[in-house]
Design an enzyme around this catalytic site. Structure first.
Site, short mmCIF file in Angstrom:
data_model
loop_
_atom_site.label_atom_id
_atom_site.label_comp_id
_atom_site.label_asym_id
_atom_site.label_seq_id
_atom_site.Cartn_x
_atom_site.Cartn_y
_atom_site.Cartn_z
N GLU A 17 0.37 -0.01 4.98
CA GLU A 17 -0.92 0.68 4.94
C GLU A 17 -0.72 2.19 4.85
O GLU A 17 -0.76 2.88 5.89
CB GLU A 17 -1.70 0.33 6.21
CG GLU A 17 -2.14 -1.12 6.29
CD GLU A 17 -3.65 -1.20 6.14
OE1 GLU A 17 -4.10 -2.14 5.47
OE2 GLU A 17 -4.35 -0.33 6.66
N HIS B 83 -3.30 -0.60 13.43
CA HIS B 83 -3.94 0.06 12.28
C HIS B 83 -3.97 1.58 12.50
O HIS B 83 -4.14 2.04 13.63
CB HIS B 83 -5.36 -0.50 12.11
CG HIS B 83 -5.98 -0.12 10.81
ND1 HIS B 83 -6.48 1.13 10.58
CD2 HIS B 83 -6.16 -0.83 9.67
CE1 HIS B 83 -6.96 1.18 9.33
NE2 HIS B 83 -6.77 0.01 8.76
P1 PGA Z 1 -9.67 0.32 2.55
O1 PGA Z 1 -9.14 -0.03 4.02
O2 PGA Z 1 -9.56 -0.93 1.74
O3 PGA Z 1 -11.08 0.77 2.78
O4 PGA Z 1 -8.79 1.41 2.02
C1 PGA Z 1 -7.95 -0.74 4.14
C2 PGA Z 1 -7.57 -0.77 5.59
O5 PGA Z 1 -7.88 0.15 6.33
O6 PGA Z 1 -6.94 -1.74 6.02
#
Ligand code: PGA
Length: 226
Positions: A152, A95
């Site tokens: 992401e 991540h």
């Molecule tokens: P968010 O986070 O939905 O708050 O944008 C998504 C993530 O970090 O996987």
């Protein structure tokens, strides 16, 4: 069937978790979709027991990180050995918050993916358009049926706006070229008001949801969109 992942990040205490489960589980267990809850490590047992006591077979357990090392003298690390018996099926790996705040390298991410694979935990590998190719190179040969790629885009995490459908589908193509034909999900500001074309698109296999997964009502209302 979509895979919808609640990534609670470093939020919630024991009381919050119980309240969330009490509200959300009765609604989520009626969903035809696969729901993955990724709580902070201390709550894995609590969530596991709650899910099994409520016979919620479509609800699975995930972790937000993994040690890149096997069991051994790695103080503070949580590895696959420590997770045995907890029914963890998924691990969110690489991540952007791990990369930026904890300085994770691509080699470490690749080692985590390998550790997950050895223990039968499916990695949910987070990628951006910028690092897809280098991550794929760091991983080497992988079985694309044993991994989920999560697109992401950093600029869309923790905001109110998802990326465009065009970018999401374009990145799917890049992911396919880099990793082969994997399950492909999107994460970045998904919320109940997100574009229906994105939420229901058949080319997107699911969603990784941060902020909007913290509130049980908000999360269940996203799941009900599908
Ligand atoms: P968010 O986070 O939905 O708050 O944008 C998504 C993530 O970090 O996987």
């Amino acid at each position: 069937m979509k895979t919808i992942i609640a990534n609670w990040k470093s939020n919630k205490n024991e009381h919050d978790v119980t309240t969330w489960l009490d509200i959300a589980i009765p609604k989520l267990k009626a969903s035809p979709h696969e729901i993955v809850i990724a709580p902070p490590f201390p709550f894995l047992s609590l969530v596991k027991n709650y899910i099994s006591q409520h016979g919620a077979k479509n609800i699975k357990l995930g972790v937000q990180d993994l040690s890149p090392y096997p069991a051994g003298s790695y103080t503070g690390a949580v590895g696959t050995k420590n997770l045995e018996g907890l029914s963890v099926l998924y691990a969110i790996l690489g991540h952007s918050e791990r990369r930026s705040h904890f300085h994770e390298s691509e080699q470490e991410i690749a080692n985590k993916v390998r550790e997950a694979g050895i223990s039968g935990i499916t990695p949910i590998l987070c990628v951006t358009r910028q690092n897809i190719t280098s991550l794929a190179n760091a991983l080497g040969k992988i079985d694309p049926t044993q991994i989920i790629i999560a697109y992401e885009p950093v600029d869309h995490i923790g905001t109110t706006l998802t990326d465009s459908l065009e970018n999401i589908l374009g990145t799917k193509q890049l992911a396919k070229e880099a990793f082969g034909k994997t399950r492909y999900i999107y994460g970045g500001s998904v919320n109940p008001k997100s574009d229906q074309d994105i939420l229901t698109h058949t080319e997107i296999d699911g969603f990784l949801i941060g902020m909007a997964s913290l509130d049980p009502q908000e999360f269940t209302s996203i799941v009900n969109e599908f």
